[in-house]
Design a protein around this motif. Structure first.
Motif, short mmCIF file in Angstrom:
data_model
loop_
_atom_site.label_atom_id
_atom_site.label_comp_id
_atom_site.label_asym_id
_atom_site.label_seq_id
_atom_site.Cartn_x
_atom_site.Cartn_y
_atom_site.Cartn_z
N LYS A 158 -5.12 -0.96 -12.73
CA LYS A 158 -4.64 -2.01 -11.84
C LYS A 158 -5.55 -1.93 -10.62
O LYS A 158 -5.70 -0.87 -10.02
CB LYS A 158 -3.18 -1.80 -11.45
N MET A 159 -6.15 -3.05 -10.26
CA MET A 159 -7.03 -3.11 -9.11
C MET A 159 -6.46 -4.12 -8.12
O MET A 159 -5.92 -5.15 -8.53
CB MET A 159 -8.44 -3.49 -9.54
N VAL A 160 -6.60 -3.82 -6.83
CA VAL A 160 -5.99 -4.62 -5.78
C VAL A 160 -7.02 -4.94 -4.71
O VAL A 160 -7.87 -4.11 -4.40
CB VAL A 160 -4.80 -3.86 -5.13
N LYS A 161 -6.89 -6.14 -4.16
CA LYS A 161 -7.72 -6.54 -3.02
C LYS A 161 -6.81 -7.15 -1.97
O LYS A 161 -6.06 -8.08 -2.25
CB LYS A 161 -8.78 -7.56 -3.45
N SER A 162 -6.89 -6.64 -0.75
CA SER A 162 -6.16 -7.23 0.36
C SER A 162 -6.95 -8.43 0.86
O SER A 162 -8.16 -8.33 1.04
CB SER A 162 -5.98 -6.22 1.49
N LEU A 163 -6.25 -9.54 1.04
CA LEU A 163 -6.90 -10.77 1.49
C LEU A 163 -6.64 -10.97 2.97
O LEU A 163 -5.49 -10.96 3.41
CB LEU A 163 -6.36 -11.97 0.72
N SER A 164 -7.70 -11.16 3.71
CA SER A 164 -7.54 -11.47 5.13
C SER A 164 -7.29 -12.96 5.26
O SER A 164 -7.74 -13.75 4.44
CB SER A 164 -8.79 -11.06 5.90
N PRO A 165 -6.55 -13.38 6.29
CA PRO A 165 -6.27 -14.81 6.45
C PRO A 165 -7.55 -15.61 6.65
O PRO A 165 -8.52 -15.13 7.23
CB PRO A 165 -5.42 -14.88 7.72
N GLY A 166 -7.50 -16.86 6.12
CA GLY A 166 -8.55 -17.85 6.29
C GLY A 166 -9.91 -17.28 6.26
O GLY A 166 -10.94 -17.67 6.40
#
Length: 150
Positions: free
Chosen positions: A142-150
């Motif tokens: 399972k791989m995860v990426k945090s998304l920064s706004p806009g």
């Protein structure tokens, strides 16, 4: 398109029998229809006027996350930035939905895909071994990426 991609790419990794089982149970028109009814969204990837791949997202608004359940590009369309553009599109959609974490599962022996996802900012969160029926298991990260706004 799913059949072509899966047979070319996954047969060497998981074998013909499991590829056929997964196509029937997870990539068939009936399976995709069920996924759509349960909130998945699908997009066709078109490049130079040709169908070149597809992606599917499964948003989870309560968790402010989304699973990138499918991102596939035809073999002759790889290595030209199309996968990256497709992933960027998925991330844009997720940000628009308020998603903070995008995650996926990838076969632990799919080294090229793992390297791609790491390059794109995903980190391996855990190992997931899941019985999918028919005597088959998915042996994934399972791989995860945090998304920064806009």
């Amino acid at each position: 398109m799913a059949r072509k991609i899966w047979q070319e790419h996954y047969t060497p990794i998981i074998g013909t029998e499991q590829v056929e089982y997964m196509l029937k149970n997870f990539q068939s028109p009936e399976a995709i229809s069920d996924q759509l009814q349960n909130g998945a969204v699908y997009y066709l990837v078109v490049s130079a006027g040709e169908d070149s791949g597809y992606l599917a997202l499964e948003p989870d608004p309560e968790m402010a996350s989304a699973k990138l359940s499918k991102i596939y590009v035809l073999k002759d369309k790889r290595r030209c930035g199309l996968g990256r553009k497709t992933l960027e599109f998925a991330e844009m959609l997720c940000r628009d939905m308020g998603v903070k974490d995008l995650w996926l599962t990838v076969n632990r022996h799919n080294h090229a895909a793992i390297a791609f996802y790491r390059q794109e900012g995903f980190t391996a969160a855990e190992t997931v071994v899941q019985d999918i029926g028919g005597g088959f298991v998915m042996d994934d990260y399972k791989m995860v990426k945090s998304l920064s706004p806009g």
